[in-house]
Design an enzyme around this catalytic site. Sequence first.
Site, PDB file in Angstrom:
ATOM      1  N   ASP A 286      -3.745   9.460  -4.847  1.00  0.00           N
ATOM      2  CA  ASP A 286      -4.402  10.780  -4.783  1.00  0.00           C
ATOM      3  C   ASP A 286      -3.741  11.728  -5.789  1.00  0.00           C
ATOM      4  OD1 ASP A 286      -5.856   9.815  -2.633  1.00  0.00           O
ATOM      5  OD2 ASP A 286      -4.577  10.776  -1.123  1.00  0.00           O
TER       6      ASP A 286
ATOM      7  N   GLU B  42      -6.105   6.633  14.976  1.00  0.00           N
ATOM      8  CA  GLU B  42      -7.079   7.646  14.539  1.00  0.00           C
ATOM      9  C   GLU B  42      -8.182   7.701  15.586  1.00  0.00           C
ATOM     10  OE1 GLU B  42      -8.245   8.130  10.451  1.00  0.00           O
ATOM     11  OE2 GLU B  42     -10.334   8.438  11.036  1.00  0.00           O
TER      12      GLU B  42
ATOM     13  N   HIS C  66     -11.511   6.080  14.834  1.00  0.00           N
ATOM     14  CA  HIS C  66     -11.506   4.626  14.714  1.00  0.00           C
ATOM     15  C   HIS C  66     -11.662   3.964  16.078  1.00  0.00           C
ATOM     16  CE1 HIS C  66      -9.171   4.824  10.634  1.00  0.00           C
ATOM     17  NE2 HIS C  66     -10.353   5.417  10.594  1.00  0.00           N
TER      18      HIS C  66
ATOM     19  N   ASP D  38     -18.445   5.348  10.311  1.00  0.00           N
ATOM     20  CA  ASP D  38     -17.267   6.220  10.311  1.00  0.00           C
ATOM     21  C   ASP D  38     -17.684   7.654   9.953  1.00  0.00           C
ATOM     22  OD1 ASP D  38     -14.729   7.186  10.175  1.00  0.00           O
ATOM     23  OD2 ASP D  38     -14.153   6.095   8.368  1.00  0.00           O
TER      24      ASP D  38
ATOM     25  N   HIS E 193      -2.322   9.231  -0.293  1.00  0.00           N
ATOM     26  CA  HIS E 193      -2.169   7.915  -0.911  1.00  0.00           C
ATOM     27  C   HIS E 193      -1.514   8.259  -2.247  1.00  0.00           C
ATOM     28  CE1 HIS E 193      -6.124   7.734   1.258  1.00  0.00           C
ATOM     29  NE2 HIS E 193      -5.503   6.721   1.827  1.00  0.00           N
TER      30      HIS E 193
HETATM   31  C1  XLS Z   1     -10.099   5.561   6.796  1.00  0.00           C
HETATM   32  C2  XLS Z   1      -8.736   5.949   7.117  1.00  0.00           C
HETATM   33  C3  XLS Z   1      -7.988   6.467   5.927  1.00  0.00           C
HETATM   34  C4  XLS Z   1      -6.516   6.430   6.161  1.00  0.00           C
HETATM   35  C5  XLS Z   1      -5.698   6.697   4.961  1.00  0.00           C
HETATM   36  O1  XLS Z   1     -10.936   5.341   7.624  1.00  0.00           O
HETATM   37  O2  XLS Z   1      -8.711   6.868   8.163  1.00  0.00           O
HETATM   38  O3  XLS Z   1      -8.426   7.739   5.599  1.00  0.00           O
HETATM   39  O4  XLS Z   1      -6.140   7.318   7.157  1.00  0.00           O
HETATM   40  O5  XLS Z   1      -5.721   5.622   4.117  1.00  0.00           O
HETATM   41 MG    MG Z   2      -6.993   7.843   8.997  1.00  0.00          MG
END
Ligand code: XLS
Ligand code: MG
Length: 382
Positions: A61, A221, A224, A259, A58
């Site tokens: 960061d 991801e 997710h 998560d 980001h």
């Molecule tokens: C959060 C996300 C985050 C993104 C980046 O759950 O995975 O880390 O990948 O903003």
């Molecule tokens: Mg991510």
Amino acid sequence: MAKTRLLKPKKSDRFSFGLWTIMNTGRDPFGEPTRPPIDPLEVIVGLAKRNVYSFELHAEDLVPLGTNARQRDRLVREAKKRMQDYDIQCTNCGSNCFSHPVFKDGAFTSNDRNVRAFAVQRYLHAIDLGYELGCRLCNLWWGRDGLEVEGSKDTRDALKRLRECCNLLTEYVLKNYPDYELSIEAKPNEPRGDIFLPTIGHALGFIATLDHPEKWGVVPELAHVRMAGLNSVHEVAQALDAGKLRSIHLNSQKPLRYDQDIRFGAEDLKESFFVVYLLETSEYEGTKSFDCHPYRTEDRQGVWDFVEGNMRTYLLLREKIKSYQEDTQIQRIMTKVCGSQRPLPSPEEIAATTYDPEKLLANRLPYEKLDQMIVELLLGVR
Ligand code: XLS
Ligand code: MG
């Protein structure tokens, strides 16, 4: 000896880590940080030394919110110097529009028009920064764009606002950096009770409604989709099938929980294997990016163990692809059950043919055997 060689990542493996994954201090909703933060410049060097191909970030960061222009330019110079000296690329620069309290009710979907504009501005700056760092992708994960109180936002308005902001980013990119791409990373919940566009399927549907869908892809991801209780292999396959897979966030997760973001393969080896299989046997040429956190019980040394562990597991699973493809018993079953891959006949021909369900039923599907063989292959006894 051969095994050690196998576990050593190469730049050509195109592994990547988010800077935020290494900078993570082990804080969780119930506990304070358990290790000191690592400076992003140090992270870039540490990753490069371990043969990681690239990093993602980001913008915040590297350049925290509130940094003045002179300091920003210095940080960018320092980062670029390390990238050159240690041979590491930057392959995605998004924006953190979820940590600052101003985004407490969302960024692109905030009910406050100025907060939405501020979020767009954050992303415009992230795109500028990414371009300077040599990357060509801005991945959007809109962590706070969701709700707990259903009455607080009309979801149709939220989708309109998301679309408006995405179209503004596209306009900027087309004007200034025509080779830049944008992508959406979906997540079902956390930090919001519900996040808009909870899965990659939703994101793909939404992208089709944008002004320039061709500029947009997706970044699934694994954790997710598992949080939603769905199949991560199928999600990645759908992104590939749509020609929209721009990157991937590899990690691990017990389904239907908070998560967890744990090391790739730590929870779900078989599913992880099939994801690796998809990535390695398709046309996919993007990075294999790890987006997870070291256990909060780890100290600084443990953070680098975590980095190496992610890549080792990927490489080991990749090695299994060959055994899988060359296992004659497994392949015999596959050929038998998959039958003919020829396209179906015309509807007229299908309508006129007599199909005997009893006869069709006689085809054996020895999936017990198949799955056990795959398990044994992964356990190293085939
Ligand atoms: C959060 C996300 C985050 C993104 C980046 O759950 O995975 O880390 O990948 O903003
Ligand atoms: Mg991510």
